[in-house]
Design a protein around this motif. Structure first.
Motif, PDB file in Angstrom:
ATOM      1  N   SER A 127       0.819  -1.209   0.000  1.00 43.12           N
ATOM      2  CA  SER A 127       0.000   0.000   0.000  1.00 43.12           C
ATOM      3  C   SER A 127       0.854   1.259   0.000  1.00 43.12           C
ATOM      4  N   ARG A 128       0.239   2.357  -0.441  1.00 49.59           N
ATOM      5  CA  ARG A 128       0.897   3.649  -0.489  1.00 49.59           C
ATOM      6  C   ARG A 128       0.004   4.703   0.156  1.00 49.59           C
ATOM      7  N   VAL A 129       0.640   5.708   0.754  1.00 50.46           N
ATOM      8  CA  VAL A 129      -0.071   6.841   1.336  1.00 50.46           C
ATOM      9  C   VAL A 129       0.425   8.108   0.654  1.00 50.46           C
ATOM     10  N   LEU A 130      -0.505   8.931   0.224  1.00 47.30           N
ATOM     11  CA  LEU A 130      -0.165  10.219  -0.374  1.00 47.30           C
ATOM     12  C   LEU A 130      -0.525  11.312   0.627  1.00 47.30           C
ATOM     13  N   LEU A 131       0.479  12.072   1.023  1.00 51.16           N
ATOM     14  CA  LEU A 131       0.288  13.186   1.949  1.00 51.16           C
ATOM     15  C   LEU A 131       0.362  14.481   1.146  1.00 51.16           C
ATOM     16  N   THR A 132      -0.710  15.250   1.161  1.00 44.77           N
ATOM     17  CA  THR A 132      -0.770  16.516   0.438  1.00 44.77           C
ATOM     18  C   THR A 132      -0.718  17.654   1.433  1.00 44.77           C
ATOM     19  N   LEU A 133       0.311  18.499   1.311  1.00 44.91           N
ATOM     20  CA  LEU A 133       0.550  19.611   2.226  1.00 44.91           C
ATOM     21  C   LEU A 133       0.259  20.930   1.527  1.00 44.91           C
ATOM     22  N   CYS A 134      -0.569  21.769   2.160  1.00 39.63           N
ATOM     23  CA  CYS A 134      -0.925  23.074   1.624  1.00 39.63           C
ATOM     24  C   CYS A 134      -0.545  24.148   2.634  1.00 39.63           C
ATOM     25  N   HIS A 135       0.241  25.113   2.196  1.00 45.10           N
ATOM     26  CA  HIS A 135       0.583  26.252   3.046  1.00 45.10           C
ATOM     27  C   HIS A 135      -0.303  27.432   2.669  1.00 45.10           C
ATOM     28  N   ARG A 136      -0.986  27.959   3.672  1.00 56.87           N
ATOM     29  CA  ARG A 136      -1.983  28.990   3.456  1.00 56.87           C
ATOM     30  C   ARG A 136      -1.480  30.354   3.923  1.00 56.87           C
ATOM     31  N   ALA A 137      -2.079  31.391   3.356  1.00 58.52           N
ATOM     32  CA  ALA A 137      -1.754  32.749   3.802  1.00 58.52           C
ATOM     33  C   ALA A 137      -2.401  33.056   5.142  1.00 58.52           C
ATOM     34  N   HIS A 186       0.677  28.434   8.487  1.00 54.88           N
ATOM     35  CA  HIS A 186      -0.723  28.024   8.417  1.00 54.88           C
ATOM     36  C   HIS A 186      -0.805  26.879   7.410  1.00 54.88           C
ATOM     37  N   VAL A 187      -1.016  25.676   7.926  1.00 55.32           N
ATOM     38  CA  VAL A 187      -0.939  24.477   7.098  1.00 55.32           C
ATOM     39  C   VAL A 187      -2.258  23.729   7.128  1.00 55.32           C
ATOM     40  N   ALA A 188      -2.638  23.213   5.982  1.00 58.32           N
ATOM     41  CA  ALA A 188      -3.688  22.211   5.888  1.00 58.32           C
ATOM     42  C   ALA A 188      -3.106  21.023   5.133  1.00 58.32           C
ATOM     43  N   CYS A 189      -3.445  19.818   5.558  1.00 56.71           N
ATOM     44  CA  CYS A 189      -2.944  18.651   4.835  1.00 56.71           C
ATOM     45  C   CYS A 189      -3.953  17.523   4.929  1.00 56.71           C
ATOM     46  N   TRP A 190      -3.915  16.667   3.941  1.00 55.14           N
ATOM     47  CA  TRP A 190      -4.760  15.472   3.986  1.00 55.14           C
ATOM     48  C   TRP A 190      -3.953  14.270   3.530  1.00 55.14           C
TER      49      TRP A 190
END
Length: 243
Positions: A127-137, A186-190
């Motif tokens: 299995s694989r996991v994809l981590l998506t990191l978003c840096h917000r203003a 300020h980070v959001a990730c899934w």
């Protein structure tokens, strides 16, 4: 209301000396999982970064910030870490790339973990996991939470992903300053899971072909970000509970 699993989460990314990752993974899986959990934290998952052979990524969870401090004091002041810390630290160039996070809301926490293989298990899951990191203003707000649940999450599922959780920055003061965390961000990730490399590749191709993703959802997401989302392609270690 659904109880959130792991209200406080650390996302830890370690840069290692060349060729040292297998040494750290073997040590971690054999010696550090159960003692950390006995100290009061949850080892959520540990991973090889498939894009960088000298990078180790892992997550651990806590009930709250106060009990985080207590658990970390117990583990890092305890006999297991004292016995193995020199060998562990010798593999690391940098261990300070740490984000303190929390689930967006009660719908966004991690699922119940799979049964962790016993100590000594060495077969790595496909299995694989994809981590998506978003840096917000700006800090994550209700608009982002609504966007994730209304548009992003459903589209990821349609593209073949199994959502594992969506997190954002926890702004509480670091209750264990001996271990630094990144601040002022300020980070959001899934995180999403796939059966293997082929399924992950097809997921990414599907999104690239999707007009809804490219022309509707991604522009709405990107309007709140300081740069493009960063994706980490992760392979669970042999004893990772998140797999």
């Amino acid at each position: 209301m659904t109880e959130v699993r792991h209200p406080i989460v650390e996302l830890r990314q370690y840069t290692l000396h060349s060729g040292a990752r297998d040494t750290l993974v073997d040590l971690f899986d054999r010696e550090f999982v159960e003692p950390q959990e006995a100290a009061g934290m949850a080892v959520i998952g540990q991973f090889h970064d498939l894009a960088d052979p000298d990078r180790f990524v892992w997550l651990r969870g806590f009930p709250d910030m106060s009990r985080r401090a207590e658990a970390l004091h117990r583990f890092y002041g305890g006999p297991v870490w004292q016995r193995h810390r020199e060998r562990a630290n010798a593999t690391m160039v940098d261990s300070d790339d740490v984000l303190l996070l929390r689930p967006l809301d009660e719908r966004s926490g991690f699922p119940a973990p799979a049964a962790r293989p016993a100590v000594g298990h060495r077969d790595q899951p496909a299995s694989r996991v994809l981590l998506t990191l978003c840096h917000r203003a700006e800090p994550v707000d209700q608009a982002f939470t609504a966007l994730y649940h209304r548009r992003i999450g459903p589209l990821l599922v349609e593209a073949g992903a199994a959502p594992l959780g969506c997190l954002s920055t926890e702004y509480a003061e670091n209750t264990y300053p001996a271990l630094p965390v990144r601040t002022g961000e300020h980070v959001a990730c899934w995180l999403t899971r796939f059966a293997g490399d082929a399924q992950l590749d097809e997921h990414l191709r599907w999104l690239d072909r999707s007009t809804r993703w490219r022309h509707e959802v991604l522009p709405e997401l990107s309007a709140t970000l300081t740069g493009p989302p960063r994706q980490l392609r992760l392979a669970p270690t042999a004893r990772s509970a998140l797999r």
